[in-house]
Design a protein around this motif. Sequence first.
Motif, PDB file in Angstrom:
ATOM      1  N   PRO A  58      50.091 -37.387   3.715  1.00  0.00           N
ATOM      2  CA  PRO A  58      51.189 -36.659   3.058  1.00  0.00           C
ATOM      3  C   PRO A  58      52.399 -37.576   2.860  1.00  0.00           C
ATOM      4  O   PRO A  58      52.770 -38.332   3.752  1.00  0.00           O
TER       5      PRO A  58
ATOM      6  N   GLN B 255      53.819 -31.406  -1.919  1.00  0.00           N
ATOM      7  CA  GLN B 255      52.364 -31.254  -2.027  1.00  0.00           C
ATOM      8  C   GLN B 255      51.694 -32.545  -2.472  1.00  0.00           C
ATOM      9  O   GLN B 255      50.550 -32.539  -2.905  1.00  0.00           O
ATOM     10  N   THR B 256      52.388 -33.653  -2.332  1.00  0.00           N
ATOM     11  CA  THR B 256      51.856 -34.944  -2.766  1.00  0.00           C
ATOM     12  C   THR B 256      51.246 -35.696  -1.595  1.00  0.00           C
ATOM     13  O   THR B 256      51.839 -35.775  -0.519  1.00  0.00           O
ATOM     14  N   LYS B 257      50.042 -36.244  -1.829  1.00  0.00           N
ATOM     15  CA  LYS B 257      49.343 -37.007  -0.801  1.00  0.00           C
ATOM     16  C   LYS B 257      48.696 -38.232  -1.428  1.00  0.00           C
ATOM     17  O   LYS B 257      48.155 -38.167  -2.543  1.00  0.00           O
TER      18      LYS B 257
ATOM     19  N   GLY C  75      49.587 -31.287  -5.660  1.00  0.00           N
ATOM     20  CA  GLY C  75      49.184 -29.911  -5.925  1.00  0.00           C
ATOM     21  C   GLY C  75      47.681 -29.856  -6.149  1.00  0.00           C
ATOM     22  O   GLY C  75      46.895 -30.344  -5.333  1.00  0.00           O
TER      23      GLY C  75
ATOM     24  N   ASN D 269      46.442 -25.947  -2.045  1.00  0.00           N
ATOM     25  CA  ASN D 269      46.576 -27.328  -1.551  1.00  0.00           C
ATOM     26  C   ASN D 269      46.859 -27.290  -0.060  1.00  0.00           C
ATOM     27  O   ASN D 269      47.739 -26.584   0.394  1.00  0.00           O
TER      28      ASN D 269
END
Length: 233
Positions: free
Chosen positions: A113, A117-119, A189, A232
């Motif tokens: 992470p 919601q970005t990984k 997402g 997500n």
Amino acid sequence: MTKKIVLSLMAVGLSAAAMAQVRVGIKGGLNMANITTTNSGAVDNSRVLPSFHIGAIADFPLSEIISFQPGVFYTGKGSKLERGDDSNVTGYFRSETNPRYIEVPLNFVGKIPVGGQTKLFLGVGPYAAFGVGGQNKYEFNSPLGEMTGESSIKWDDDTPFTDDDPNQGFDKYKRFDYGGNILAGVEFGNFLISAQYGLGLGKILSGSDNSSNDKSKNRVWAFSLGYLLGGNR
């Protein structure tokens, strides 16, 4: 007895919770395909052949940061060969081979992470592929004239479960291919962008089982966009 029932119900509940987080989706994009030409497994960059891939993937969470991502893809591989200049009257030759496969990757992906919601993710895993079609094409011109043509790729009947293939021939490709993948990308997402390198481990030419070198093996860079249905993690 009651304890066993409770533990069983807890196991079912945990499994259901994990399955509830499973996501499925679609993924596709550009392939930059090549075939090794040297004993050490190197490729000639001038022979890269653009192609494509399209298919379905699933994302099975195994922990907070690890997922199992199997998939099924229709994908193009191969390479091209070009000699001379098509504007040169002394001669020009171009050929390309574009075998098409149904490919099943089994990738394990670690996710980091980085906010919201970005990984970011990195992954590795094996693949198995089965040849289903494709074309060989050629174009030749010289002071004596021009020639063009194409033909469907011929496949032998090899499988991982047979020791002998009575249908093999040097004008055919092995139908079964296998290897490994290394991939990296970003997930935001429900969307993902990835780059993957496919390292073929089997020789693609029928009748070529010489394991003393790494000639005639698939190499593919794949650049993908994808969309996963579901929430997500």
